[in-house]
Write a protein that holds these residues in place. Structure first.
Motif, PDB file in Angstrom:
ATOM      1  N   LEU A 164       0.832  -1.202   0.000  1.00 45.44           N
ATOM      2  CA  LEU A 164       0.000   0.000   0.000  1.00 45.44           C
ATOM      3  C   LEU A 164       0.871   1.259   0.000  1.00 45.44           C
ATOM      4  O   LEU A 164       0.595   2.213  -0.727  1.00 45.44           O
ATOM      5  CB  LEU A 164      -0.931  -0.005   1.210  1.00 45.44           C
ATOM      6  CG  LEU A 164      -1.984   1.083   1.264  1.00 45.44           C
ATOM      7  CD1 LEU A 164      -2.917   0.990   0.070  1.00 45.44           C
ATOM      8  CD2 LEU A 164      -2.777   0.974   2.555  1.00 45.44           C
ATOM      9  N   GLY A 199       1.039   3.820  -3.049  1.00 42.50           N
ATOM     10  CA  GLY A 199       0.539   5.165  -2.785  1.00 42.50           C
ATOM     11  C   GLY A 199       1.568   6.251  -3.079  1.00 42.50           C
ATOM     12  O   GLY A 199       1.268   7.256  -3.717  1.00 42.50           O
ATOM     13  N   ASN A 200       2.788   6.046  -2.609  1.00 38.09           N
ATOM     14  CA  ASN A 200       3.840   7.036  -2.801  1.00 38.09           C
ATOM     15  C   ASN A 200       5.191   6.339  -2.667  1.00 38.09           C
ATOM     16  O   ASN A 200       5.697   6.178  -1.551  1.00 38.09           O
ATOM     17  CB  ASN A 200       3.708   8.169  -1.783  1.00 38.09           C
ATOM     18  CG  ASN A 200       4.645   9.317  -2.069  1.00 38.09           C
ATOM     19  OD1 ASN A 200       5.657   9.168  -2.738  1.00 38.09           O
ATOM     20  ND2 ASN A 200       4.290  10.483  -1.547  1.00 38.09           N
TER      21      ASN A 200
END
Length: 183
Positions: free
Chosen positions: A113, A117-118
């Motif tokens: 995740l 996400g980044n």
């Protein structure tokens, strides 16, 4: 489903075919992951290139012929029912539940995740983003190998044309689901 793989399966055990399918899927995932993570190739382009390469190699190996699965034990296993439920449905349910647990209840899932996400923030948080990306692509390749086995079980054949144009359905589903094609 090549003649050589089926001959090996007849001489030993039909699990050889399963192992080969999973190994090929994992190897393709490894190549994708390494070239995406360490070669900085755009994932969309790399996966489409792997699709073209794998399909072309399958055509060369099979000499553009459909391979019929002659290993009866393989066919019998994959077409079996468990309590009246087809084995393919049971496998799908098990993989779905396993994937949910993996991505929602483990450190691997939290890292996934974060990376999705980044990636830069994940790297700064101490996650080896490149290694994790490679692991994700290998996991995806293994799932593709399993899906290929399930497809072969439904048709009792293997062909380089199986799944033709399904990539467009997949891309459409991903885009409709809200994923950007830019990353």
């Amino acid at each position: 489903t090549t003649f050589a793989t089926q001959t090996m399966a007849e001489d030993t055990h039909w699990l050889v075919m399963v192992f080969v399918a999973l190994a090929v899927g994992g190897a393709c995932g490894l190549v994708n992951g390494v070239l995406i993570a360490y070669g900085n190739i755009v994932p969309f382009i790399m996966t489409l290139a792997m699709l073209a390469a794998a399909r072309g190699l399958a055509e060369i190996i099979s000499e553009r012929r459909t391979q019929i699965v002659r290993v009866e034990a393989f066919n019998d296993f994959w077409t079996a029912d468990i309590l009246g439920v087809p084995l393919l449905v049971v496998i799908f349910a098990l993989v779905s539940v396993g994937g949910w647990v993996l991505f929602n209840r483990t450190t691997f899932g939290r890292r996934t995740l974060a990376v999705g996400g980044n990636p830069e923030a994940a790297r700064l948080a101490g996650i080896n983003v490149k290694r994790h990306t490679v692991m994700l692509y290998v996991l995806l390749g293994l799932c593709c190998g399993l899906a290929a086995l399930m497809f072969i079980a439904r048709t009792s054949t293997g062909s380089s044309t199986h799944g033709t144009l399904l990539e467009l359905d997949t891309i459409a589903a991903v885009v409709i689901g809200g994923t950007l094609l830019t990353g």
